[in-house]
Design an enzyme around this catalytic site. Structure first.
Site, PDB file in Angstrom:
ATOM      1  N   GLY A 146      10.666   1.464  74.401  1.00 34.18           N
ATOM      2  CA  GLY A 146      10.039   0.303  74.553  1.00 34.18           C
ATOM      3  C   GLY A 146       9.792  -0.171  75.756  1.00 34.18           C
ATOM      4  N   SER A 179      17.823  -2.901  73.363  1.00 34.69           N
ATOM      5  CA  SER A 179      18.243  -2.389  74.546  1.00 34.69           C
ATOM      6  C   SER A 179      18.971  -3.769  75.376  1.00 34.69           C
ATOM      7  CB  SER A 179      16.866  -2.115  75.281  1.00 34.69           C
ATOM      8  OG  SER A 179      17.302  -1.723  76.476  1.00 34.69           O
ATOM      9  N   ASP A 204      21.297   3.442  79.909  1.00 32.80           N
ATOM     10  CA  ASP A 204      20.079   3.690  80.351  1.00 32.80           C
ATOM     11  C   ASP A 204      20.167   3.124  82.090  1.00 32.80           C
ATOM     12  OD1 ASP A 204      17.378   4.052  81.463  1.00 32.80           O
ATOM     13  OD2 ASP A 204      16.633   2.681  80.102  1.00 32.80           O
ATOM     14  N   LYS A 262       7.893   7.131  75.099  1.00 32.46           N
ATOM     15  CA  LYS A 262       6.918   5.717  75.222  1.00 32.46           C
ATOM     16  C   LYS A 262       5.586   6.085  75.076  1.00 32.46           C
ATOM     17  CE  LYS A 262      10.525   3.383  77.683  1.00 32.46           C
ATOM     18  NZ  LYS A 262      10.793   2.586  79.268  1.00 32.46           N
ATOM     19  N   LYS A 291      21.754  -1.345  79.982  1.00 35.34           N
ATOM     20  CA  LYS A 291      21.418  -0.823  81.117  1.00 35.34           C
ATOM     21  C   LYS A 291      22.418  -0.888  82.123  1.00 35.34           C
ATOM     22  CE  LYS A 291      16.947  -1.064  80.400  1.00 35.34           C
ATOM     23  NZ  LYS A 291      15.882   0.112  80.524  1.00 35.34           N
ATOM     24  N   GLU A 332      20.320   7.928  79.988  1.00 41.47           N
ATOM     25  CA  GLU A 332      18.942   7.813  80.212  1.00 41.47           C
ATOM     26  C   GLU A 332      18.639   7.958  81.527  1.00 41.47           C
ATOM     27  OE1 GLU A 332      16.958   4.979  77.604  1.00 41.47           O
ATOM     28  OE2 GLU A 332      15.247   5.286  78.508  1.00 41.47           O
ATOM     29  N   ASP A 356      13.414   9.509  80.400  1.00 40.89           N
ATOM     30  CA  ASP A 356      12.298   8.341  80.294  1.00 40.89           C
ATOM     31  C   ASP A 356      11.149   8.431  81.369  1.00 40.89           C
ATOM     32  OD1 ASP A 356      10.926   6.218  80.219  1.00 40.89           O
ATOM     33  OD2 ASP A 356      12.724   4.890  79.964  1.00 40.89           O
ATOM     34  N   LYS A 403      21.917   0.096  73.370  1.00 38.77           N
ATOM     35  CA  LYS A 403      21.593   0.587  74.476  1.00 38.77           C
ATOM     36  C   LYS A 403      21.773  -0.396  75.524  1.00 38.77           C
ATOM     37  CE  LYS A 403      17.281   1.518  76.995  1.00 38.77           C
ATOM     38  NZ  LYS A 403      15.909   2.210  77.007  1.00 38.77           N
TER      39      LYS A 403
HETATM   40  O1  OSB Z   1      13.493   2.017  80.677  1.00 35.64           O
HETATM   41  O2  OSB Z   1      13.674   1.889  78.530  1.00 35.64           O
HETATM   42  C1  OSB Z   1      13.349   1.363  79.778  1.00 35.64           C
HETATM   43  C2  OSB Z   1      12.482  -2.281  79.601  1.00 35.64           C
HETATM   44  C3  OSB Z   1      11.805  -2.266  80.557  1.00 35.64           C
HETATM   45  C4  OSB Z   1      11.432  -1.353  81.150  1.00 35.64           C
HETATM   46  C5  OSB Z   1      12.084  -0.066  81.077  1.00 35.64           C
HETATM   47  C6  OSB Z   1      12.886   0.004  80.029  1.00 35.64           C
HETATM   48  C7  OSB Z   1      13.071  -0.977  79.123  1.00 35.64           C
HETATM   49  C8  OSB Z   1      13.838  -1.195  77.806  1.00 35.64           C
HETATM   50  C9  OSB Z   1      13.143  -1.215  76.676  1.00 35.64           C
HETATM   51  O3  OSB Z   1      15.088  -0.843  77.969  1.00 35.64           O
HETATM   52  C10 OSB Z   1      13.519  -2.580  75.778  1.00 35.64           C
HETATM   53  C11 OSB Z   1      12.778  -2.599  74.744  1.00 35.64           C
HETATM   54  O4  OSB Z   1      11.529  -2.728  74.895  1.00 35.64           O
HETATM   55  O5  OSB Z   1      12.900  -3.082  73.574  1.00 35.64           O
HETATM   56 MG    MG Z   2      14.783   3.715  79.922  1.00 38.50          MG
END
Ligand code: OSB
Ligand code: MG
Length: 385
Positions: A302, A142, A194, A274, A169, A219, A244, A167
């Protein structure tokens, strides 16, 4: 099992690279760890993958998790053991705190510590214990960058390390352009975005601009507590929508499947599982299996978890019903300056292999509990006889 004591630690983990989402940037994370000791001498550990504040979801911040554990969840477990003599099963454990509404993240760490102990008692890996049949699977990363160049740099590192699924953000003003740049740089990579609930009913239509980029999924574009509106906008997006934040339980997953099916687009629903967000591995396994029965794809998400939490999630990823790569690794090597396991997790060429071993198949580094933090709560569970 008979629990003898439960300790709660709070430790500080420092990220090697800042991680930015639609709701903020993280550099340092304060993390509760639940340590359960049994009368027959076993010790189990569960991490609560907290974030610094409740911007991702309610009850994900350390003060709220510590309060829930100290005031309600841990005393409820102790009370239950004193009532029924022992906590024999995960079902007994979950029943002890089922009356507490919410607190999913807090509860999940108690369950994780319990699973750790049960796997040790059987001398088996969690993967085997949970019926996982895959010993190797691809994993994803991510990318939480702040601008297109930053994201492209992080993506290039990840691709160099062999990861085949990225992925990124996104948020309003930072979405189609970054996805397009990534697609151009990596034409064949599995790519997904995401939004962490950054869009609303007036801003989401820009996401239609992602259709045509061959993304795996979008996402959580809308509100963190919404399922219905996500199902409505999915009718107008060709890219599958992945939930999510809005999924806390099997019931939530079933509600989503009901709505997407009613709209005739069940093949465009994906669920990010998760375990801590759904109160633990038991609920996570039920969601994964039910989704699989209905042809809805799942993957393991994660929370910038430590190596301990990631190792548990990787064990879960061995279930053959999990069908997309999960968020298990940082795009640029180790996530933290110092982690809580003795050897860093690795996924050569983007593939994780479940090692031989017991429980998580990695070793917890007990020195971190005092070197990176401190004990904040101790509970002796009194014998009743
Ligand atoms: O929305 O998936 C999420 C990290 C912190 C808070 C929310 C998210 C994330 C991630 C996960 O994108 C990244 C990871 O743990 O490898
Ligand atoms: Mg997410």
């Amino acid at each position: 099992m008979r629990i003898q004591n439960i300790d709660l630690y709070l430790i500080k983990l420092t990220l090697r690279a800042p991680f930015t989402t639609s709701f903020g940037t993280y550099r340092e994370l304060s993390r509760p760890f639940v340590v359960i000791g049994t009368e027959d001498g076993l010790t189990g550990v569960g991490e609560v993958p907290t974030l610094s504040d409740p911007a991702y979801k309610a009850e994900v911040d350390p003060p709220s998790v510590v309060t829930s554990l100290r005031e309600f969840v841990l005393p409820a477990v102790a009370r239950r053991q004193n009532e029924i003599g022992s906590i024999g099963t995960i079902q007994d454990l979950r029943a002890s705190y089922a009356w507490i509404k919410g607190a999913s993240f807090a509860k999940s760490a108690v369950e994780a510590a319990f699973w750790d102990i049960e796997a040790q008692r059987r001398g088996t890996s969690l993967a085997t214990f949970w019926g996982g049949s895959r010993t190797e699977f691809p994993v994803g990363v991510s990318i939480g960058g702040t601008n297109v160049e930053d994201v492209l740099n992080r993506a290039a590192k990840a691709v160099d390390l062999g990861y085949s699924r990225l992925k990124v953000k996104i948020w309003p003003g930072f979405d189609v352009e970054v996805a397009r740049a990534l697609r151009k740089a990596h034409p064949d990579i599995l790519l997904q975005v995401d939004a962490n609930s950054a869009y609303d009913l007036s801003t989401w239509p820009v996401l239609k601009g992602l259709d045509g980029l061959d993304l795996l999924l979008i996402e959580q574009p809308l509100f963190d507590d919404d399922i219905v509106l996500h199902s409505e906008i999915s009718k107008d997006l060709q890219t599958p929508v992945c939930l999510d934040e809005s999924i806390h339980s099997l019931r939530d997953a079933q509600a989503a499947m009901h709505l997407w099916r009613q709209n005739g687009i069940l093949d465009r629903l994906i669920i990010n599982v998760k375990p801590p967000r759904v109160s633990g591995f038991s609920e996570a396994i039920e969601i994964i299996n039910t989704c699989s029965d209905h042809g809805v794809k799942t993957w393991i998400g994660g929370m910038l978890d430590s190596g301990w939490g990631k190792a548990m999630n990787l064990q879960l990823n061995s279930l053959s019903a999990v069908n997309l790569p999960g968020d298990h690794f940082s795009p640029g090597g180790a996530y933290f300056e110092r982690d809580v396991i003795t050897e860093n997790l690795t996924a050569p060429n983007g593939v994780y292999s479940i090692p031989a071993g017991v429980s998580t198949c990695v070793d917890f580094d007990w020195t971190v509990l005092t070197e990176l933090g401190e004990k904040v709560f101790h509970l002796s569970v009194d014998r009743n006889d």
